[in-house]
Scaffold this motif. Structure first.
Motif, PDB file in Angstrom:
ATOM      1  N   ALA A 196       0.844  -1.195   0.000  1.00 39.87           N
ATOM      2  CA  ALA A 196       0.000   0.000   0.000  1.00 39.87           C
ATOM      3  C   ALA A 196       0.880   1.246   0.000  1.00 39.87           C
ATOM      4  O   ALA A 196       2.010   1.234   0.484  1.00 39.87           O
ATOM      5  N   ASP A 197       0.353   2.330  -0.538  1.00 46.49           N
ATOM      6  CA  ASP A 197       1.154   3.534  -0.756  1.00 46.49           C
ATOM      7  C   ASP A 197       0.965   4.618   0.295  1.00 46.49           C
ATOM      8  O   ASP A 197       1.744   5.562   0.353  1.00 46.49           O
ATOM      9  N   GLY A 198      -0.064   4.496   1.109  1.00 44.13           N
ATOM     10  CA  GLY A 198      -0.304   5.547   2.089  1.00 44.13           C
ATOM     11  C   GLY A 198      -1.360   5.141   3.083  1.00 44.13           C
ATOM     12  O   GLY A 198      -1.909   4.038   3.033  1.00 44.13           O
ATOM     13  N   GLU A 247      -0.089  11.404  -6.851  1.00 40.44           N
ATOM     14  CA  GLU A 247       1.143  11.983  -7.389  1.00 40.44           C
ATOM     15  C   GLU A 247       2.338  11.068  -7.168  1.00 40.44           C
ATOM     16  O   GLU A 247       3.269  11.032  -7.978  1.00 40.44           O
ATOM     17  N   GLY A 248       2.324  10.331  -6.062  1.00 41.85           N
ATOM     18  CA  GLY A 248       3.381   9.355  -5.799  1.00 41.85           C
ATOM     19  C   GLY A 248       4.712   9.930  -5.391  1.00 41.85           C
ATOM     20  O   GLY A 248       5.721   9.233  -5.404  1.00 41.85           O
ATOM     21  N   GLU A 249       4.747  11.204  -4.990  1.00 43.17           N
ATOM     22  CA  GLU A 249       6.023  11.831  -4.660  1.00 43.17           C
ATOM     23  C   GLU A 249       6.239  12.043  -3.170  1.00 43.17           C
ATOM     24  O   GLU A 249       7.215  12.635  -2.769  1.00 43.17           O
ATOM     25  N   THR A 250       5.317  11.594  -2.353  1.00 40.52           N
ATOM     26  CA  THR A 250       5.502  11.750  -0.918  1.00 40.52           C
ATOM     27  C   THR A 250       4.802  10.604  -0.214  1.00 40.52           C
ATOM     28  O   THR A 250       4.233   9.722  -0.844  1.00 40.52           O
ATOM     29  N   ARG A 270       8.269   4.477  -2.931  1.00 42.58           N
ATOM     30  CA  ARG A 270       8.865   5.188  -1.806  1.00 42.58           C
ATOM     31  C   ARG A 270       8.479   4.571  -0.464  1.00 42.58           C
ATOM     32  O   ARG A 270       9.297   4.482   0.452  1.00 42.58           O
ATOM     33  N   THR A 271       7.226   4.146  -0.347  1.00 37.13           N
ATOM     34  CA  THR A 271       6.777   3.563   0.910  1.00 37.13           C
ATOM     35  C   THR A 271       7.595   2.336   1.267  1.00 37.13           C
ATOM     36  O   THR A 271       8.047   2.179   2.410  1.00 37.13           O
TER      37      THR A 271
END
Length: 216
Positions: free
Chosen positions: A100-102, A122-125, A200-201
Protein backbone atom coordinates in the motif's frame (compact mmCIF):
# COMPACT_ATOMS: atom_id res chain seq x y z
CA UNK A 1 -8.09 14.45 -16.30
CA UNK A 2 -9.43 13.95 -12.75
CA UNK A 3 -7.89 11.49 -10.30
CA UNK A 4 -10.21 8.46 -10.33
CA UNK A 5 -10.91 6.61 -7.08
CA UNK A 6 -12.36 3.24 -6.14
CA UNK A 7 -13.81 3.09 -2.59
CA UNK A 8 -13.53 -0.23 -0.72
CA UNK A 9 -15.15 -0.43 2.72
CA UNK A 10 -17.71 -2.76 4.29
CA UNK A 11 -19.53 0.18 5.93
CA UNK A 12 -21.95 1.92 3.51
CA UNK A 13 -21.90 5.13 5.58
CA UNK A 14 -18.12 5.35 5.32
CA UNK A 15 -18.26 4.90 1.54
CA UNK A 16 -21.02 7.50 1.27
CA UNK A 17 -19.04 9.98 3.34
CA UNK A 18 -15.87 9.51 1.32
CA UNK A 19 -17.77 9.76 -1.96
CA UNK A 20 -19.42 13.02 -0.90
CA UNK A 21 -16.08 14.55 0.09
CA UNK A 22 -14.15 13.39 -2.98
CA UNK A 23 -16.82 13.98 -5.63
CA UNK A 24 -17.09 17.58 -4.45
CA UNK A 25 -13.59 18.19 -5.84
CA UNK A 26 -13.22 19.21 -9.50
CA UNK A 27 -10.05 17.14 -9.92
CA UNK A 28 -11.23 13.90 -8.24
CA UNK A 29 -13.92 11.45 -9.33
CA UNK A 30 -15.18 8.33 -7.54
CA UNK A 31 -15.70 5.70 -10.24
CA UNK A 32 -16.84 2.76 -8.13
CA UNK A 33 -17.44 1.16 -4.75
CA UNK A 34 -16.94 -2.27 -3.20
CA UNK A 35 -18.05 -3.68 0.16
CA UNK A 36 -15.23 -6.22 0.46
CA UNK A 37 -11.69 -6.86 -0.65
CA UNK A 38 -12.77 -9.88 -2.66
CA UNK A 39 -14.34 -7.56 -5.25
CA UNK A 40 -11.32 -5.33 -5.69
CA UNK A 41 -9.32 -7.07 -8.42
CA UNK A 42 -12.18 -7.40 -10.96
CA UNK A 43 -13.29 -3.82 -10.27
CA UNK A 44 -9.76 -2.48 -10.69
CA UNK A 45 -9.46 -4.30 -14.00
CA UNK A 46 -12.81 -2.95 -15.15
CA UNK A 47 -12.58 0.65 -13.90
CA UNK A 48 -8.79 1.27 -13.96
CA UNK A 49 -8.84 3.74 -11.03
CA UNK A 50 -5.81 5.84 -10.18
CA UNK A 51 -6.30 5.29 -6.44
CA UNK A 52 -8.02 2.61 -4.35
CA UNK A 53 -9.14 3.82 -0.91
CA UNK A 54 -9.00 0.50 0.94
CA UNK A 55 -10.41 -0.32 4.36
CA UNK A 56 -7.88 -2.48 6.15
CA UNK A 57 -10.39 -4.62 8.12
CA UNK A 58 -13.14 -6.34 6.11
CA UNK A 59 -15.02 -9.62 6.71
CA UNK A 60 -14.27 -11.77 3.64
CA UNK A 61 -10.93 -10.47 2.35
CA UNK A 62 -9.12 -7.82 4.34
CA UNK A 63 -7.19 -4.87 2.94
CA UNK A 64 -3.84 -6.60 3.35
CA UNK A 65 -4.72 -9.57 1.16
CA UNK A 66 -6.65 -7.37 -1.26
CA UNK A 67 -3.59 -5.15 -1.66
CA UNK A 68 -1.41 -8.18 -2.37
CA UNK A 69 -3.95 -9.49 -4.87
CA UNK A 70 -4.07 -6.20 -6.78
CA UNK A 71 -0.30 -5.83 -6.98
CA UNK A 72 0.17 -9.47 -7.93
CA UNK A 73 -2.46 -9.75 -10.64
CA UNK A 74 -3.06 -6.29 -12.16
CA UNK A 75 -0.77 -4.73 -14.75
CA UNK A 76 0.07 -1.10 -13.93
CA UNK A 77 -1.76 -1.31 -10.58
CA UNK A 78 -3.34 1.75 -8.97
CA UNK A 79 -2.04 3.50 -5.89
CA UNK A 80 -3.53 2.05 -2.71
CA UNK A 81 -4.51 4.27 0.19
CA UNK A 82 -5.18 2.35 3.41
CA UNK A 83 -8.20 3.68 5.33
CA UNK A 84 -8.63 2.65 8.96
CA UNK A 85 -9.89 3.65 12.39
CA UNK A 86 -6.70 3.33 14.44
CA UNK A 87 -3.34 4.84 13.49
CA UNK A 88 -1.29 2.33 15.49
CA UNK A 89 -3.11 -0.64 13.99
CA UNK A 90 -0.70 -3.44 13.11
CA UNK A 91 -2.99 -4.24 10.18
CA UNK A 92 -2.09 -0.85 8.71
CA UNK A 93 1.60 -1.60 8.96
CA UNK A 94 1.14 -5.01 7.35
CA UNK A 95 -0.86 -3.42 4.53
CA UNK A 96 1.95 -0.94 3.92
CA UNK A 97 4.46 -3.77 3.91
CA UNK A 98 2.24 -5.59 1.41
CA UNK A 99 2.56 -2.65 -0.96
CA UNK A 100 0.00 0.00 0.00
CA UNK A 101 1.15 3.53 -0.76
CA UNK A 102 -0.30 5.55 2.09
CA UNK A 103 -2.48 5.76 5.15
CA UNK A 104 -5.62 7.68 6.11
CA UNK A 105 -7.71 7.75 9.28
CA UNK A 106 -11.47 7.46 8.87
CA UNK A 107 -11.90 10.39 11.26
CA UNK A 108 -9.74 12.65 9.09
CA UNK A 109 -11.14 16.03 8.13
CA UNK A 110 -12.49 16.41 4.57
CA UNK A 111 -9.51 18.56 3.58
CA UNK A 112 -7.13 15.85 4.85
CA UNK A 113 -8.95 13.16 2.88
CA UNK A 114 -8.71 15.16 -0.34
CA UNK A 115 -5.06 15.98 0.32
CA UNK A 116 -4.26 12.31 0.97
CA UNK A 117 -5.80 11.16 -2.32
CA UNK A 118 -3.93 13.82 -4.27
CA UNK A 119 -0.61 13.00 -2.59
CA UNK A 120 -0.91 9.27 -3.19
CA UNK A 121 -1.94 9.83 -6.80
CA UNK A 122 1.14 11.98 -7.39
CA UNK A 123 3.38 9.36 -5.80
CA UNK A 124 6.02 11.83 -4.66
CA UNK A 125 5.50 11.75 -0.92
CA UNK A 126 4.32 9.51 1.90
CA UNK A 127 1.40 9.19 4.27
CA UNK A 128 3.30 7.32 6.91
CA UNK A 129 2.39 8.39 10.48
CA UNK A 130 4.66 8.33 13.50
CA UNK A 131 2.83 5.38 15.05
CA UNK A 132 3.43 3.25 11.95
CA UNK A 133 7.08 4.30 11.83
CA UNK A 134 7.43 3.00 15.39
CA UNK A 135 5.86 -0.31 14.37
CA UNK A 136 8.33 -0.57 11.49
CA UNK A 137 11.22 0.02 13.87
CA UNK A 138 9.87 -2.68 16.22
CA UNK A 139 9.85 -5.11 13.29
CA UNK A 140 13.51 -4.44 12.64
CA UNK A 141 15.34 -7.52 11.44
CA UNK A 142 18.70 -8.73 10.23
CA UNK A 143 17.40 -9.31 6.71
CA UNK A 144 16.47 -5.64 6.37
CA UNK A 145 19.84 -4.55 7.74
CA UNK A 146 21.66 -6.85 5.31
CA UNK A 147 19.62 -5.51 2.41
CA UNK A 148 20.54 -1.92 3.25
CA UNK A 149 24.21 -2.85 3.57
CA UNK A 150 24.24 -4.66 0.22
CA UNK A 151 22.48 -1.73 -1.45
CA UNK A 152 25.67 0.30 -0.94
CA UNK A 153 23.90 3.65 -1.17
CA UNK A 154 26.07 6.63 -1.96
CA UNK A 155 26.32 9.42 0.60
CA UNK A 156 23.88 11.55 -1.37
CA UNK A 157 21.43 8.64 -1.85
CA UNK A 158 21.54 8.01 1.89
CA UNK A 159 20.72 11.65 2.54
CA UNK A 160 17.80 11.48 0.12
CA UNK A 161 16.46 8.31 1.78
CA UNK A 162 16.58 9.99 5.20
CA UNK A 163 14.59 12.93 3.86
CA UNK A 164 12.16 10.59 2.09
CA UNK A 165 11.64 8.90 5.46
CA UNK A 166 10.52 12.23 6.89
CA UNK A 167 7.82 12.41 4.22
CA UNK A 168 9.41 15.16 2.14
CA UNK A 169 8.44 15.56 -1.52
CA UNK A 170 11.03 15.69 -4.29
CA UNK A 171 10.72 19.47 -4.40
CA UNK A 172 11.26 19.73 -0.64
CA UNK A 173 14.24 17.37 -0.79
CA UNK A 174 15.74 19.41 -3.62
CA UNK A 175 15.33 22.57 -1.57
CA UNK A 176 16.90 20.92 1.49
CA UNK A 177 19.91 19.59 -0.42
CA UNK A 178 20.20 22.61 -2.73
CA UNK A 179 20.00 20.54 -5.91
CA UNK A 180 17.59 20.32 -8.84
CA UNK A 181 14.34 18.35 -8.66
CA UNK A 182 15.42 16.15 -11.57
CA UNK A 183 18.56 15.25 -9.64
CA UNK A 184 16.43 14.19 -6.68
CA UNK A 185 14.23 12.09 -8.96
CA UNK A 186 17.33 10.32 -10.27
CA UNK A 187 18.51 9.61 -6.73
CA UNK A 188 15.08 8.28 -5.73
CA UNK A 189 15.03 5.96 -8.76
CA UNK A 190 18.50 4.70 -7.87
CA UNK A 191 17.49 4.08 -4.25
CA UNK A 192 14.40 2.10 -5.29
CA UNK A 193 16.44 0.03 -7.74
CA UNK A 194 19.18 -0.74 -5.21
CA UNK A 195 16.69 -1.70 -2.51
CA UNK A 196 14.44 -3.63 -4.88
CA UNK A 197 11.56 -1.47 -3.62
CA UNK A 198 8.37 -0.95 -5.62
CA UNK A 199 7.90 2.60 -4.42
CA UNK A 200 8.86 5.19 -1.81
CA UNK A 201 6.78 3.56 0.91
CA UNK A 202 8.59 0.24 0.54
CA UNK A 203 11.96 1.99 0.61
CA UNK A 204 11.08 3.86 3.79
CA UNK A 205 9.79 0.71 5.49
CA UNK A 206 13.15 -0.90 4.72
CA UNK A 207 14.92 2.15 6.14
CA UNK A 208 13.04 1.90 9.44
CA UNK A 209 13.18 -1.91 9.71
CA UNK A 210 16.93 -1.89 9.13
CA UNK A 211 17.55 0.83 11.70
CA UNK A 212 18.95 3.09 8.99
CA UNK A 213 16.58 5.73 10.31
CA UNK A 214 14.84 5.80 13.68
CA UNK A 215 11.33 7.06 14.48
CA UNK A 216 11.34 10.54 15.96
Amino acid sequence: MPVTVLLVDDEPLVRAGLRAVLDAQPDIKVVGEAADGASVVPLVRQLRPDVVAMDVRMPLLDGIEATRAVLRSVDSPPKILVVTTFENDEYVYQALRAGADGFLLKRARPSEIVHAVRLVAEGETLLFPAAVRSLAAEYGNRQARTMLERAALTEREAAVLRLMSKGLTNVEIARELIVGTETVKSHVSAILAKLGARDRTQAVIAAYESGFVAPA
